[in-house]
Design an enzyme around this catalytic site. Structure first.
Site, PDB file in Angstrom:
ATOM      1  CE  LYS A 204       3.537   0.118   1.010  1.00  0.00           C
ATOM      2  NZ  LYS A 204       3.931   1.356   0.348  1.00  0.00           N
TER       3      LYS A 204
HETATM    4  C1  5RP Z   1       0.356   3.851   2.482  1.00  0.00           C
HETATM    5  C2  5RP Z   1       1.341   3.486   1.427  1.00  0.00           C
HETATM    6  C3  5RP Z   1       2.564   4.256   1.368  1.00  0.00           C
HETATM    7  O1  5RP Z   1       3.133   4.249   0.102  1.00  0.00           O
HETATM    8  C4  5RP Z   1       3.561   3.626   2.219  1.00  0.00           C
HETATM    9  O2  5RP Z   1       3.052   3.099   3.384  1.00  0.00           O
HETATM   10  C5  5RP Z   1       4.600   4.579   2.487  1.00  0.00           C
HETATM   11  O3  5RP Z   1       5.718   3.968   2.867  1.00  0.00           O
HETATM   12  P1  5RP Z   1       6.266   4.163   4.341  1.00  0.00           P
HETATM   13  O4  5RP Z   1       5.192   3.695   5.288  1.00  0.00           O
HETATM   14  O5  5RP Z   1       7.452   3.236   4.328  1.00  0.00           O
HETATM   15  O6  5RP Z   1       6.630   5.600   4.501  1.00  0.00           O
HETATM   16  O7  5RP Z   1       1.162   2.597   0.674  1.00  0.00           O
HETATM   17  O8  5RP Z   1      -0.734   3.076   2.376  1.00  0.00           O
END
Ligand code: 5RP
Length: 293
Positions: A204
């Site tokens: 991710k």
């Molecule tokens: C932070 C994460 C969070 O789950 C993620 O970033 C949250 O999603 P968004 O940024 O789209 O609100 O992994 O490290």
């Protein structure tokens, strides 16, 4: 009674070649059946992509806007997404165990926002036994490349990925962007590749200029986080650009659950991710659902 007596004929389909499928998830062709089966729950086998809904923010941020009541906000979004990503505490307490969608459990903890610097590396919040007990389809580990917690978080990633490989549960390596980390193509090229090489089955990260190089150089699928809330057309544009540049989906939170119509946003993102809708077409989906109220 024997088959012959029942006049049932055997058919060995001698003219049909043995089933030989190419597994549709990047970098997972070598995995065993259980791991591939879970991967196929995460990634839609037709599009090869996924919509993950991230609602794990409370693990460091407390009751984030939009997630004050996870049990109220998240269940109505389940039909629109492929994977629910949260902590074991939130999933257990707030999601129905009858749901049929895949679950990605955030298995590491980090320091809370009360500390200036959260990137110290944290520890394990959900071990492999607990993940199996919760029927996890994926385990997420936060990593801090280029920050004080780098070594500790890479160790947690590698250990989780080893345990996941033992039991057939994929590991999602999360690229954190803290105070010291840049958000450049150079940084994301490094960070995504390091996570994949240390065992992450999925990475991710964030969309950036030059994302097509980041995606090409990463041997496993990348899903992008949404980051802070943007106006809906911009969030849809970002998701579209990411998919066009080689992302295999999103793991998005605030841009869905902080929208004035979370269901509309989740549906619109799904159209971009799975059906190659343009941002304009996806915006129409969002507006149609929002206007229905
Ligand atoms: C932070 C994460 C969070 O789950 C993620 O970033 C949250 O999603 P968004 O940024 O789209 O609100 O992994 O490290």
């Amino acid at each position: 009674m024997t088959d012959a007596a029942a006049k049932v004929l055997h058919d060995y389909h001698l003219d049909v070649p043995p089933r030989q499928e190419v597994f549709p998830v990047k970098g997972a062709g070598h995995c065993d059946w259980g791991m591939q089966n879970r991967m196929a729950r995460l990634f839609n086998p037709k599009s090869g992509n996924t919509v993950m809904l991230a609602f794990d923010h409370g693990y460091i941020m407390g009751p984030t806007a939009g997630l004050e009541r996870i049990d109220v906000t998240i269940p109505p979004l389940i039909p629109y997404v492929d994977v629910l990503m949260g902590t074991k505490g939130a999933i257990r307490a707030c999601l129905p165990p009858t749901m049929q969608k895949a679950k990605c459990i955030r298995v590491t903890y980090d320091a809370t926002v009360l500390y200036d610097e959260m990137s110290n590396g944290g520890g394990i919040a959900c071990d492999i036994e607990n993940a199996i007990r919760m029927n996890a389809d994926c385990m997420a580990v936060q990593t801090f490349i280029g920050a004080p917690g780098e070594s500790r978080s890479l160790e947690l990633l590698a250990r989780t990925a080893d345990a996941g490989a033992r039991y057939g549960i994929p590991t999602l390596g999360v690229v954190a962007v803290g105070k010291q980390m840049e958000r450049t193509e150079k940084f994301f090229l490094l960070a995504t590749r390091v996570l994949a090489e240390n065992g992450a089955n999925i990475v991710k990260s964030y969309y950036c200029e030059g994302f097509e190089k980041v995606a090409a150089a990463c041997p496993v699928p990348i899903v992008i986080a949404g980051g802070k809330k943007l106006p809906e057309p911009e969030a849809l544009e970002m998701a579209w650009r990411a998919i066009q540049s080689g992302a295999h989906g999103v793991d998005m939170g605030r841009n869905i659950f902080q929208s004035d119509c979370p269901q509309g946003m989740a549906a619109a993102i799904g159209k971009i991710v799975h059906e190659s809708y343009t941002p304009k077409q996806a915006l129409e989906v969002y507006e149609e659902i929002r206007n229905k109220g």
